[in-house]
Scaffold this motif. Structure first.
Motif, PDB file in Angstrom:
ATOM      1  N   HIS A  77      41.259  59.900  97.174  1.00 28.86           N
ATOM      2  CA  HIS A  77      42.354  59.741  98.135  1.00 28.86           C
ATOM      3  C   HIS A  77      42.027  58.632  99.145  1.00 28.86           C
ATOM      4  CE1 HIS A  77      45.305  60.969 101.255  1.00 28.86           C
ATOM      5  NE2 HIS A  77      45.990  61.425 100.223  1.00 28.86           N
ATOM      6  N   LYS A  78      43.060  58.038  99.715  1.00 28.69           N
ATOM      7  CA  LYS A  78      42.862  56.947 100.683  1.00 28.69           C
ATOM      8  C   LYS A  78      42.137  57.418 101.945  1.00 28.69           C
ATOM      9  CE  LYS A  78      47.519  57.515 102.651  1.00 28.69           C
ATOM     10  NZ  LYS A  78      48.819  56.848 102.912  1.00 28.69           N
ATOM     11  N   SER A  79      42.200  58.732 102.224  1.00 29.44           N
ATOM     12  CA  SER A  79      41.520  59.265 103.412  1.00 29.44           C
ATOM     13  C   SER A  79      40.069  59.650 103.121  1.00 29.44           C
ATOM     14  CB  SER A  79      42.267  60.495 103.936  1.00 29.44           C
ATOM     15  OG  SER A  79      42.274  61.527 102.955  1.00 29.44           O
ATOM     16  N   ARG A  80      39.594  59.312 101.924  1.00 28.44           N
ATOM     17  CA  ARG A  80      38.270  59.747 101.478  1.00 28.44           C
ATOM     18  C   ARG A  80      37.162  59.345 102.460  1.00 28.44           C
ATOM     19  NH1 ARG A  80      33.995  57.551  98.508  1.00 28.44           N
ATOM     20  NH2 ARG A  80      32.919  59.081  97.163  1.00 28.44           N
ATOM     21  N   LYS A  81      37.163  58.073 102.904  1.00 26.07           N
ATOM     22  CA  LYS A  81      36.074  57.573 103.746  1.00 26.07           C
ATOM     23  C   LYS A  81      35.967  58.341 105.058  1.00 26.07           C
ATOM     24  CE  LYS A  81      34.251  53.386 105.906  1.00 26.07           C
ATOM     25  NZ  LYS A  81      34.449  51.936 106.164  1.00 26.07           N
ATOM     26  N   THR A  82      37.102  58.526 105.749  1.00 24.60           N
ATOM     27  CA  THR A  82      37.061  59.224 107.037  1.00 24.60           C
ATOM     28  C   THR A  82      36.684  60.698 106.844  1.00 24.60           C
ATOM     29  OG1 THR A  82      39.451  59.647 106.881  1.00 24.60           O
ATOM     30  CG2 THR A  82      38.737  57.690 108.108  1.00 24.60           C
ATOM     31  N   ARG A  83      37.115  61.297 105.739  1.00 20.92           N
ATOM     32  CA  ARG A  83      36.764  62.696 105.475  1.00 20.92           C
ATOM     33  C   ARG A  83      35.255  62.842 105.247  1.00 20.92           C
ATOM     34  NH1 ARG A  83      41.067  66.138 104.212  1.00 20.92           N
ATOM     35  NH2 ARG A  83      43.094  65.081 104.012  1.00 20.92           N
ATOM     36  N   ILE A  84      34.674  61.919 104.466  1.00 21.58           N
ATOM     37  CA  ILE A  84      33.235  61.974 104.183  1.00 21.58           C
ATOM     38  C   ILE A  84      32.430  61.786 105.464  1.00 21.58           C
ATOM     39  CG2 ILE A  84      31.342  60.754 103.037  1.00 21.58           C
ATOM     40  CD1 ILE A  84      33.183  60.267 100.689  1.00 21.58           C
ATOM     41  N   GLU A  85      32.865  60.882 106.329  1.00 18.63           N
ATOM     42  CA  GLU A  85      32.167  60.656 107.604  1.00 18.63           C
ATOM     43  C   GLU A  85      32.230  61.908 108.468  1.00 18.63           C
ATOM     44  OE1 GLU A  85      34.149  57.227 109.097  1.00 18.63           O
ATOM     45  OE2 GLU A  85      32.900  55.803 107.959  1.00 18.63           O
ATOM     46  N   ARG A  86      33.409  62.583 108.479  1.00 15.94           N
ATOM     47  CA  ARG A  86      33.553  63.821 109.241  1.00 15.94           C
ATOM     48  C   ARG A  86      32.635  64.926 108.696  1.00 15.94           C
ATOM     49  NH1 ARG A  86      37.572  66.374 106.997  1.00 15.94           N
ATOM     50  NH2 ARG A  86      36.178  68.076 106.421  1.00 15.94           N
ATOM     51  N   ILE A  87      32.555  65.043 107.366  1.00 17.91           N
ATOM     52  CA  ILE A  87      31.706  66.060 106.724  1.00 17.91           C
ATOM     53  C   ILE A  87      30.235  65.796 107.035  1.00 17.91           C
ATOM     54  CG2 ILE A  87      30.927  66.932 104.486  1.00 17.91           C
ATOM     55  CD1 ILE A  87      33.813  66.382 103.490  1.00 17.91           C
ATOM     56  N   SER A  88      29.848  64.518 107.027  1.00 22.10           N
ATOM     57  CA  SER A  88      28.462  64.151 107.341  1.00 22.10           C
ATOM     58  C   SER A  88      28.107  64.562 108.774  1.00 22.10           C
ATOM     59  CB  SER A  88      28.263  62.646 107.153  1.00 22.10           C
ATOM     60  OG  SER A  88      26.965  62.257 107.540  1.00 22.10           O
ATOM     61  N   ARG A  89      29.016  64.271 109.713  1.00 24.93           N
ATOM     62  CA  ARG A  89      28.752  64.655 111.108  1.00 24.93           C
ATOM     63  C   ARG A  89      28.713  66.177 111.250  1.00 24.93           C
ATOM     64  NH1 ARG A  89      32.671  60.634 112.039  1.00 24.93           N
ATOM     65  NH2 ARG A  89      34.241  62.270 112.412  1.00 24.93           N
ATOM     66  N   GLY A  90      29.653  66.862 110.609  1.00 31.60           N
ATOM     67  CA  GLY A  90      29.731  68.319 110.751  1.00 31.60           C
ATOM     68  C   GLY A  90      28.551  69.051 110.135  1.00 31.60           C
ATOM     69  N   SER A  91      28.014  68.523 109.031  1.00 29.41           N
ATOM     70  CA  SER A  91      26.894  69.190 108.341  1.00 29.41           C
ATOM     71  C   SER A  91      25.535  68.734 108.851  1.00 29.41           C
ATOM     72  CB  SER A  91      26.973  68.908 106.837  1.00 29.41           C
ATOM     73  OG  SER A  91      26.833  67.521 106.572  1.00 29.41           O
ATOM     74  N   GLY A  92      25.515  67.590 109.552  1.00 31.23           N
ATOM     75  CA  GLY A  92      24.238  67.059 110.028  1.00 31.23           C
ATOM     76  C   GLY A  92      23.421  66.427 108.917  1.00 31.23           C
ATOM     77  N   ARG A  93      24.059  66.137 107.783  1.00 29.96           N
ATOM     78  CA  ARG A  93      23.382  65.512 106.656  1.00 29.96           C
ATOM     79  C   ARG A  93      23.840  64.059 106.521  1.00 29.96           C
ATOM     80  NH1 ARG A  93      19.273  67.956 106.553  1.00 29.96           N
ATOM     81  NH2 ARG A  93      18.796  66.644 104.727  1.00 29.96           N
ATOM     82  N   PRO A  94      22.959  63.169 106.076  1.00 23.91           N
ATOM     83  CA  PRO A  94      23.329  61.750 105.988  1.00 23.91           C
ATOM     84  C   PRO A  94      24.413  61.506 104.943  1.00 23.91           C
ATOM     85  CG  PRO A  94      21.161  62.147 105.006  1.00 23.91           C
ATOM     86  CD  PRO A  94      21.546  63.409 105.700  1.00 23.91           C
TER      87      PRO A  94
END
Length: 472
Positions: free
Chosen positions: A393-410
């Motif tokens: 999806h076109k929102s993929r990049k922002t979603r992945i960045e949000r998941i990275s911040r929320g999980s504390g994983r790179p």
């Protein structure tokens, strides 16, 4: 990997022999024989047993009697494997309790060998196999024995019997066995006081318990780190109660050479039943001589890998019809993936690596899986059910960045998780691609119920890509 020091030295001795069959000569064989004999003696294997193994190898490795063109390296490896099997296997089948009848098993051993903890593992092992185990504490000698066994029994959720007010262990054993037989328990495990060869009074007590309850098997628990006195202690127990099998404990400890315990088993002419490799109720490995000898030589122990995987998934929740439909139609979601990761989380992957002859993998899989679970927990409810939002999806990049911040994983780990997911989904789609969907669903259900496959996965699914990601 158990007995890692012994394994590394045996594998080193083999590695010194050239794999080029044409260059292997008698001098190379003599050096191998010397290295193997020294390795076994250093591991506290009885010198006479090590010497006999050397003599047997000399007879088998007579190159003058080999057919022209025979692979000498394979012949050496096979001969060494066979002789290690002969050392480990007395040729007597190990006792195995079964459903549909009541078996009484009496545990004996030296104090401090890990007998009480081993009983917990033994009970948990057979509970997972569908038996109804129960434990009896007859140790009235050691302070805290009652409370320790009660706590261990509660931990693995098996019935416990003991009597703090009764000082006669024979009466406790008799009462406990009668009670559990009336309750229809299929495996009654009797714990006795730990003792030494010199404790004549305790040995007499042990003999009296044995003669009163007449167990189907007496199991000797031996400390894998024990020295040369192991043989005389094992002989004393065998003379007293007729040892029917042995369990070697603490083989995960650095100081555990294991050789003395193996020699002691040879002294009793009784089979090794299990190997204790940790403190968890899962850290009890069923012993199979050929596979164990193979792992010492760096050869994969495939049967044990299969048994471990089946055992790890035995009690997991079976997939629903809706989950099977999604799997068979290629609609696998992150919610389904989350369930699979929860199942795999319980599988001791370091043991699997050890069975392939690979050491040093103690934290290889579990830590990686824990990180994956943290990342998945950071997905929204919508994302769990619509994987395309994270894959294309076109929102993929922002979603992945949000998941990275929320999980504390790179970010790299988040993307690795999605690679694992795509490989898993691709494998499932390949397995179901050209087949009738309804027929595939029925086939998958049959595989689940027969216990031949992993819950939620086609039986022919290849886990190589997943394991590669988990080891990263």
């Amino acid at each position: 990997m158990v007995l890692e020091g012994l394994a590394q030295k045996l594998q080193g001795a083999l590695a010194n022999v050239s794999r080029n069959s044409l260059t292997i000569n008698q001098a190379a064989v003599n050096q191998l024989l010397k290295d193997v004999t020294n390795t076994l003696v250093e591991a506290d294997v009885d010198f006479k047993l090590a010497l006999q193994l050397r003599k047997n190898l000399i007879k088998k490795l007579d190159f003058s009697k080999m057919a022209p063109g025979a692979n000498k390296y394979i012949a050496i490896q096979r001969a060494l494997h066979d002789e290690l099997c002969n050392l480990l296997d007395p040729g007597v089948p190990a006792f195995k309790p079964s459903r549909g009848k009541t078996s009484v098993v009496m545990f004996v051993g030296l104090q401090g060998a890990g007998k009480t903890t081993t009983i917990m593992k033994y009970a948990a092992h057979y509970k997972r196999k569908g038996l109804r185990p129960a434990v009896i504490c007859c140790d009235t000698f050691r302070a805290g024995a009652y409370d320790q066994l009660l706590m261990n029994a509660s931990r693995v959720e098996v019935p416990f019997y003991g009597d703090k007010n009764e000082k006669n262990p024979v009466q406790i054993a008799l009462d406990g066995v009668e009670l559990f037989k009336e309750q229809g328990m299929s495996l009654i495990i009797v714990d006795t006081s730990g003792r030494s060869k010199q404790a004549t009074e305790l040995f007499e007590e042990m003999r009296e318990i044995h003669d009163t309850i007449n167990p189907d098997c007496s199991v000797l628990v031996m400390d894998g780190a024990m020295g040369q006195t192991a043989r005389e202690h094992a002989a004393a127990f065998s003379d007293c109660v007729g040892v029917g099998g042995c369990i070697l404990t603490k083989l995960d400890h650095r100081e555990a050479k294991g050789g003395a315990a193996i020699s002691a088993v040879a002294e009793t002419d009784s089979p090794i039943m299990f190997l204790g490799t940790g403190e968890s109720e899962y850290d009890l490995d069923e012993f199979e001589p050929r596979g164990f000898a193979g792992s010492l030589l760096g050869m994969a122990d495939i049967p044990r890998v299969i048994d471990l995987v089946k055992d790890s998934f035995q009690n997991t929740e079976q997939p629903t019809k809706d989950e099977i439909r999604r799997i068979t139609t290629g609609q696998f979601t992150f919610r389904d993936f989350q369930k699979q990761m929860e199942n795999v989380q319980d599988m001791p992957i370091n043991k699997v690596m050890g069975m392939f002859g690979i050491s040093g993998m103690e934290n290889m899989g579990q830590e990686k899986i824990r990180h994956m679970m943290v990342i998945i927990d950071s997905l929204t409810e919508v994302e769990l059910d619509r994987p395309e939002l994270l894959l294309s999806h076109k929102s993929r990049k922002t979603r992945i960045e949000r998941i990275s911040r929320g999980s504390g994983r790179p970010l790299v780990e988040v993307n690795q998780l999605f690679d694992v997911f795509k490989n898993l989904k691709k494998g499932m789609m390949a397995a179901t691609g050209a087949r009738n969907q309804r027929g595939m669903a029925q086939q998958l259900q049959r595989v689940m119920s027969s216990g031949r496959g992993m819950p939620g996965m086609p039986a022919n699914f290849d886990m190589n890509a997943i394991m590669k990601s988990l080891s990263g």
